[in-house]
Design an enzyme around this catalytic site. Structure first.
Site, PDB file in Angstrom:
ATOM      1  N   LYS A 189     -35.286  37.301  12.809  1.00  0.00           N
ATOM      2  CA  LYS A 189     -34.551  38.224  13.250  1.00  0.00           C
ATOM      3  C   LYS A 189     -34.766  39.241  12.279  1.00  0.00           C
ATOM      4  O   LYS A 189     -35.492  39.457  11.744  1.00  0.00           O
ATOM      5  CB  LYS A 189     -32.618  37.358  13.157  1.00  0.00           C
ATOM      6  CG  LYS A 189     -32.594  36.496  14.459  1.00  0.00           C
ATOM      7  CD  LYS A 189     -32.538  37.292  16.198  1.00  0.00           C
ATOM      8  CE  LYS A 189     -32.912  35.809  16.993  1.00  0.00           C
ATOM      9  NZ  LYS A 189     -31.612  34.967  17.345  1.00  0.00           N
TER      10      LYS A 189
HETATM   11  C1  LIG Z   1     -31.468  33.907  18.541  1.00  0.00           C
HETATM   12  C2  LIG Z   1     -30.148  34.300  18.978  1.00  0.00           C
HETATM   13  C3  LIG Z   1     -29.283  33.312  19.497  1.00  0.00           C
HETATM   14  C4  LIG Z   1     -28.908  32.135  18.119  1.00  0.00           C
HETATM   15  O1  LIG Z   1     -29.334  32.815  17.454  1.00  0.00           O
HETATM   16  P1  LIG Z   1     -29.184  31.478  15.682  1.00  0.00           P
HETATM   17  O2  LIG Z   1     -29.166  31.715  14.882  1.00  0.00           O
HETATM   18  O3  LIG Z   1     -30.506  31.038  16.330  1.00  0.00           O
HETATM   19  O4  LIG Z   1     -28.225  30.252  16.440  1.00  0.00           O
HETATM   20  C5  LIG Z   1     -28.131  33.395  20.036  1.00  0.00           C
HETATM   21  N1  LIG Z   1     -27.935  33.798  21.229  1.00  0.00           N
HETATM   22  C6  LIG Z   1     -29.457  34.881  21.021  1.00  0.00           C
HETATM   23  C7  LIG Z   1     -29.481  36.596  21.850  1.00  0.00           C
HETATM   24  C8  LIG Z   1     -30.806  35.282  20.500  1.00  0.00           C
HETATM   25  O5  LIG Z   1     -31.578  35.574  20.267  1.00  0.00           O
END
Ligand SMILES: *Cc1c(COP(=O)(O)O)cnc(C)c1O
Length: 387
Positions: A189
């Site tokens: 991210k």
């Molecule tokens: C990465 C992601 C999540 C989940 O995030 P985590 O921190 O890995 O639980 C949820 N929604 C979207 C759209 C994502 O890209």
């Protein structure tokens, strides 16, 4: 090709000496789980969002944060929650954790964010909440969505996993009038703690419930127990809570990632602008830009093949792979996933925009640690494949 160039992944984290030193400091300190660094990380995050009325709670994933948000809102069996088919399964699975049902809606064909008219058409007497996703880092149409939610008495939990920092109508995502916003710090991210997330709300009652459920339903968290004047050994369990707290080791990474976020954004904006310029004459649909005055976080750079392209999407992915370039597809829509498809009897024809985008799309490398030369490799490979 004389010498095979090294593999360029589609995303990589950008961790510096500051993060490593802070994590080492935590590891030497004797307090490695939720504690002073997590508290500082939450405070810094609130300061970054710039609104003193916001309550920020660190969690060990965005998935955990979404689960906590819906639990605190009282979502349960018999309820329906509306979200987009064009997302990662985490946006929807949390609804099922609570025994409620998911109603999937198609996307706007340009932004690939949830279509607000589609939400309106999907509302039933059982609908309790909406989970918009700010796809790739571009805000959903929150003005229309929040107005609809208010008129129909629905809760809004923003899945802001891609949206740090994104603005909507000039305001940072996290500061809008939704009930809860959840950010992700997963490895790929826009900033990372390895695994982690942040839950943001203005509602003190929701925050209280989320804090309790984040750590086993204990009425005070472990660190507070060692701070306050009541006996350290005493605690009360008020609910069967979860184990969703963030460690100080992770928060130590987050402190410095957050401080670097403005620089990270600048780099992502620079790379996105360069792709836009350099790929403009290829048979591609380039990603939607943010409206004038707003910020796109550029978590992902998603391109779509035009109908006029002489190769298929899969051939483009293979061609890039042959040249040592990684890609991904965001996403195989939920309506195509066996669990969601079979549970709700979903067909591709019910989601024409998501479906068409899925058939044509791929995500190409975009991460702060990639060099201009890395990007040039992607651009010239795409030219070779598509021209
Ligand atoms: C990465 C992601 C999540 C989940 O995030 P985590 O921190 O890995 O639980 C949820 N929604 C979207 C759209 C994502 O890209």
């Amino acid at each position: 090709m004389s010498e095979k160039p090294s593999f360029l992944p589609f995303a990589l984290p950008d961790i510096g000496d500051e993060e490593i030193a802070e994590m080492a400091d935590t590891m030497r300190s004797g307090w490695i789980t939720t504690g002073p660094k997590t508290k500082r990380f939450e405070d810094d995050f609130a300061a970054f969002l710039g609104d003193p009325a916001l309550l920020c709670m660190a969690v060990n994933s965005a998935t955990a944060g979404l689960h906590l948000a819906l639990e605190a809102l009282g979502i349960g069996p018999g309820d329906e929650v509306i979200t987009t088919t064009h997302t990662f399964t985490a946006s929807a699975e949390v609804v099922r954790y609570l025994g409620a049902d998911v109603v999937l809606v198609d996307v706007d064909p340009v932004t690939l964010c949830i279509d607000v008219r589609g939400i309106e058409a999907a509302i039933t007497p059982r609908t309790k909440a909406i989970i918009p996703v700010h796809y790739a880092g571009l805000a959903a149409d929150m003005e229309a969505l929040l107005a609809l939610a208010q008129t129909r008495g629905l809760k809004v939990v923003e899945d802001a996993a891609h949206a740090l920092p994104t603005t909507c109508g000039g305001q940072l995502i996290g500061t809008l009038q939704s009930d809860v916003t959840v950010f992700s710090f997963y490895a790929n991210k826009t900033m990372t703690t390895g695994e982690g997330g942040m839950v943001v709300t203005r509602d003190a009652e929701l925050a209280k419930r989320i804090k309790v459920m984040r750590l086993h339903g204990i009425s005070r968290d472990a660190f507070d127990r060692f701070q306050s004047t009541t006996p350290a050994w005493y605690y009360e369990i008020v609910a069967p809570g979860f184990k969703y707290n963030l460690t100080d080791v992770a928060a130590a990474m987050g402190l410095h990632q957050l401080a670097k976020l403005p620089r990270f954004l600048e780099r992502r904006q620079y790379l996105a602008a360069r792709y836009r310029e350099q790929l403009s004459r290829l048979p591609l649909m380039l990603p939607a830009e943010a409206p004038a005055g707003d910020v796109h976080a550029w978590h992902l750079y998603v391109i779509r093949l035009d109908a006029s392209a002489k190769v298929t999407r899969d051939e483009v992915i293979q061609g890039l792979s042959d040249r040592g370039i990684g890609t991904s597809v965001h996403y195989v829509p939920l309506h195509r996933q066996p669990y969601w498809r079979d549970r709700y009897g979903l067909e591709p024809e019910m989601f024409p925009h998501s479906e068409a985008a899925y058939q044509a799309m791929l995500s190409i490398p975009l991460f702060t640690a990639m060099s201009d030369a890395d990007q040039d490799r992607v651009i010239s490979a795409l030219r070779q494949i598509l021209m």
